[in-house]
Design an enzyme around this catalytic site. Sequence first.
Site, PDB file in Angstrom:
ATOM      1  CD  GLN A   1      -3.714  -4.421   6.482  1.00  0.00           C
ATOM      2  OE1 GLN A   1      -3.974  -3.470   5.923  1.00  0.00           O
ATOM      3  NE2 GLN A   1      -4.208  -5.514   6.070  1.00  0.00           N
TER       4      GLN A   1
ATOM      5  CE  LYS B   1      -3.770  -2.252   2.496  1.00  0.00           C
ATOM      6  NZ  LYS B   1      -4.379  -2.548   3.550  1.00  0.00           N
TER       7      LYS B   1
ATOM      8  CG  ASP C   1     -10.546  -0.192   5.180  1.00  0.00           C
ATOM      9  OD1 ASP C   1     -10.269  -0.405   3.859  1.00  0.00           O
ATOM     10  OD2 ASP C   1      -9.923  -0.456   6.056  1.00  0.00           O
TER      11      ASP C   1
HETATM   12  N1  GUN Z   1      -7.273  -6.804   5.973  1.00  0.00           N
HETATM   13  C1  GUN Z   1      -7.336  -7.432   4.677  1.00  0.00           C
HETATM   14  N2  GUN Z   1      -8.156  -6.615   3.994  1.00  0.00           N
HETATM   15  C2  GUN Z   1      -8.419  -5.238   4.498  1.00  0.00           C
HETATM   16  C3  GUN Z   1      -9.195  -4.295   3.982  1.00  0.00           C
HETATM   17  O1  GUN Z   1      -9.776  -4.271   2.715  1.00  0.00           O
HETATM   18  N3  GUN Z   1      -9.090  -3.041   4.863  1.00  0.00           N
HETATM   19  C4  GUN Z   1      -8.254  -3.287   6.268  1.00  0.00           C
HETATM   20  N4  GUN Z   1      -8.288  -1.874   6.877  1.00  0.00           N
HETATM   21  N5  GUN Z   1      -7.695  -4.334   6.481  1.00  0.00           N
HETATM   22  C5  GUN Z   1      -7.588  -5.446   5.496  1.00  0.00           C
END
Ligand code: GUN
Length: 298
Positions: free
Chosen positions: A98, A54, A121
């Site tokens: 996350q 990311k 998100d």
């Molecule tokens: N962990 C796995 N996929 C995601 C996601 O799309 N957002 C977040 N915040 N954590 C994740």
Amino acid sequence: MTASIIDGKAFAEGLRARVAREVAALKAEKGLTPGLAVVLVGDDPASQVYVRSKTRQTHDAGMAGFDHRLPANAAEADVLAVVERLNRDAAVHGILVQLPLPAHIASSRIIAAIDPAKDVDGLSAVNAGRLVQAPAGPLDFPVACTPLGCLMLLKDSLGSLSGADAVVVGRSVLVGKPMAQLLVREDCTVTMAHSRTRDLPGLCRRADILVAATGRAEMVKGDWVKPGATVIDVGITRIAGADGKQRLVGDVAFAAAREVARAITPVPGGVGPMTVACLLHNTLQAARRSIGLGPAVL
Ligand code: GUN
């Protein structure tokens, strides 16, 4: 019929390039650099890999990236303090915490603390509720990245989804529930299936659009797929292959499903790359909204 492959990797590259062009225009015309903050608690190896990817892609798109790392034993109050600081930081337009968080931290309380305008998100109750209530037309709030990516691939592959029978297998807050809502907005007839669903194979066989998001490796068999269906596989699990080597598989038995479907996403290279591309998309749109601009059409 052998299905065509829905190339999520290529689509995601294109989307990231379009986001980068819009970021450059926003900087040049408005002097605004979109900023994304990622908060990682603990040292889960898979999460570390995701966060690194990311961060790299954020910078590649010309955005500002802010990484916040907390130890696995951080208190909930410490994570909340970071989120509250980021809420107040004008350079930050998107906040992603996350998941999963360590077990002693209530992810629901952390997500609830994120300013909905910065919740890239789309997981907060405010944005999840907006998705339920929003009328047809462009979405002017953040939507969960993985289902948004799935929807983009479906529309690219099928054009209109109107009238299609869609089955979403899995009812998670991160994928299944927002996916179903997005498909309803596209005028699909949507059924949400889960671990207690009766005759899951028979139900899946009725789906023109089948989205598998169960996290169970190769659970959806080839004979669960309706001939000519479009199959979106959200799963990604590492298993030991017959040769003893590790390989990545999805929630769908790919080789068998491919013989029946019209189009199918591979694993890897299908849905996976779309998630980060949509995160960048959501961050760009959040930055634009912060200065009163409508969504960029991408
Ligand atoms: N962990 C796995 N996929 C995601 C996601 O799309 N957002 C977040 N915040 N954590 C994740």
